[in-house]
Each structure stands twice: as structure tokens, then as C-alpha cells.
Design a protein around this motif. Structure first.
Motif, PDB file in Angstrom:
ATOM      1  N   ASN A  67       0.256  -1.020  -0.498  1.00 34.41           N
ATOM      2  CA  ASN A  67       0.138  -0.215   0.321  1.00 34.41           C
ATOM      3  C   ASN A  67       1.159   1.347  -0.396  1.00 34.41           C
ATOM      4  N   GLU A  68       2.160   1.450  -0.402  1.00 23.24           N
ATOM      5  CA  GLU A  68       3.290   2.122  -0.518  1.00 23.24           C
ATOM      6  C   GLU A  68       3.643   2.445  -1.923  1.00 23.24           C
ATOM      7  N   TRP A  85       7.542   5.024  -3.482  1.00 20.48           N
ATOM      8  CA  TRP A  85       8.149   5.381  -3.633  1.00 20.48           C
ATOM      9  C   TRP A  85       8.620   6.446  -4.996  1.00 20.48           C
ATOM     10  N   LEU A 134       1.561   6.638   1.291  1.00 25.26           N
ATOM     11  CA  LEU A 134       0.636   5.179   1.040  1.00 25.26           C
ATOM     12  C   LEU A 134      -0.788   6.102   1.899  1.00 25.26           C
ATOM     13  N   ASN A 149      -1.425   9.233   2.850  1.00 23.31           N
ATOM     14  CA  ASN A 149      -0.886  10.213   2.678  1.00 23.31           C
ATOM     15  C   ASN A 149       0.539  10.342   2.192  1.00 23.31           C
ATOM     16  N   LYS A 201      -2.952   4.309   4.143  1.00 22.87           N
ATOM     17  CA  LYS A 201      -3.572   3.718   5.952  1.00 22.87           C
ATOM     18  C   LYS A 201      -4.658   4.079   6.131  1.00 22.87           C
ATOM     19  N   TYR A 222       6.665  10.164  -1.560  1.00 22.95           N
ATOM     20  CA  TYR A 222       6.063   8.614  -0.868  1.00 22.95           C
ATOM     21  C   TYR A 222       4.829   8.724  -0.150  1.00 22.95           C
TER      22      TYR A 222
END
Length: 138
Positions: free
Chosen positions: A3-4, A6, A69, A76, A71, A67
Motif C-alpha cells: 500500500n505504498e 516511493w 502510503l 498519506n 493507511k 512517498y
């Protein structure tokens, strides 16, 4: 599923297309609503363009890191650059009621970013500008 993401970009406006494609890929792979993808894309386009255009006093290559994310029901976003210290949240709100010829230049982009995101925070950490954004996922 991770779920992220970069994303590292050079401080060059030609990187906007790569940023947009990376955001779209992230959004589609996580089944984010199209409006959310578009809002985040527009906000990061504005932030990235401002960093590239005004953030560096030299003409050297710098990296801008983004980045993402997910959550819970929130996206975020963290944007980092090693440019001149600048807190975009200190930019005053534009007077949208003033006639166009009387409006001050600048500030409209961050105004739109504020409207599209639920939360924005700025920090200066270890010689870097860090902008934190939150977008609710519906």
C-alpha cells in the motif's frame, strides 16, 4: 498488496509526466476513485512545479522524493526536497473577491492544494523541506 510507493524525481519539469504516470499507476492498482487520483495529481503537480521553479539557488541536479502510503481510509503523502527552506503553508490565502487586476501574483496554487487535501503540514528536517498531505479515500 503493498500500500505504498516511493517516487524519486530530478528537479526538472520534464519529470512531471513521470510523476503523473506513477500516480495514475498507483491509484489504479489500489482502486482509488478517479477524482482522488486527479486531485492528488493536480496537487503534486503544483507542489513539484513550485519546488523545481523556486526551490533551488543553484542549477545542480537535486532529487525530490514523494512517498505515498494508504493507511485505512486515508492516503498519506510525503514530499521531500533539499531546497531553500520554504513553508508553503505560510503563504497567505489569496483574496478571491478582489478584482483580477488588484490580485497579488502567486498563492493560488497552494490555495487549490489546501482545498483538495484534508490536511497539510510542513516541517524542516535534517536540511530538507518536508510537506505532509492527507487525502481521505471514500
Amino acid at each position: 498488496m503493498v500500500n505504498e510507493a516511493w517516487i524519486e524525481l530530478k528537479n526538472n519539469l520534464s519529470e512531471l509526466e513521470r510523476l503523473s504516470l506513477a500516480l495514475e499507476e498507483f491509484g489504479y492498482s489500489h482502486h482509488l476513485p478517479l477524482k482522488t487520483i486527479m486531485d492528488v495529481n493536480l496537487a503534486l503537480d503544483e507542489i513539484f512545479t513550485n519546488i523545481v521553479s523556486y526551490g533551488f539557488e543553484d542549477h545542480d541536479e537535486h532529487l525530490i522524493s514523494i512517498y505515498l502510503l494508504i493507511k485505512g481510509k486515508e492516503l498519506n503523502i510525503r514530499v521531500e526536497d533539499d531546497g531553500t527552506p520554504f513553508n508553503p503553508l505560510e503563504v497567505p490565502e489569496p483574496d478571491l473577491n478582489a478584482p483580477l487586476e488588484e490580485r497579488k501574483t502567486g498563492g493560488l496554487g497552494i490555495h487549490f492544494v489546501r482545498k483538495m487535501m484534508e490536511e497539510l503540514k510542513y516541517e524542516r528536517q535534517q536540511g530538507k523541506n518536508v510537506l505532509l498531505l492527507k487525502k481521505k479515500l471514500n
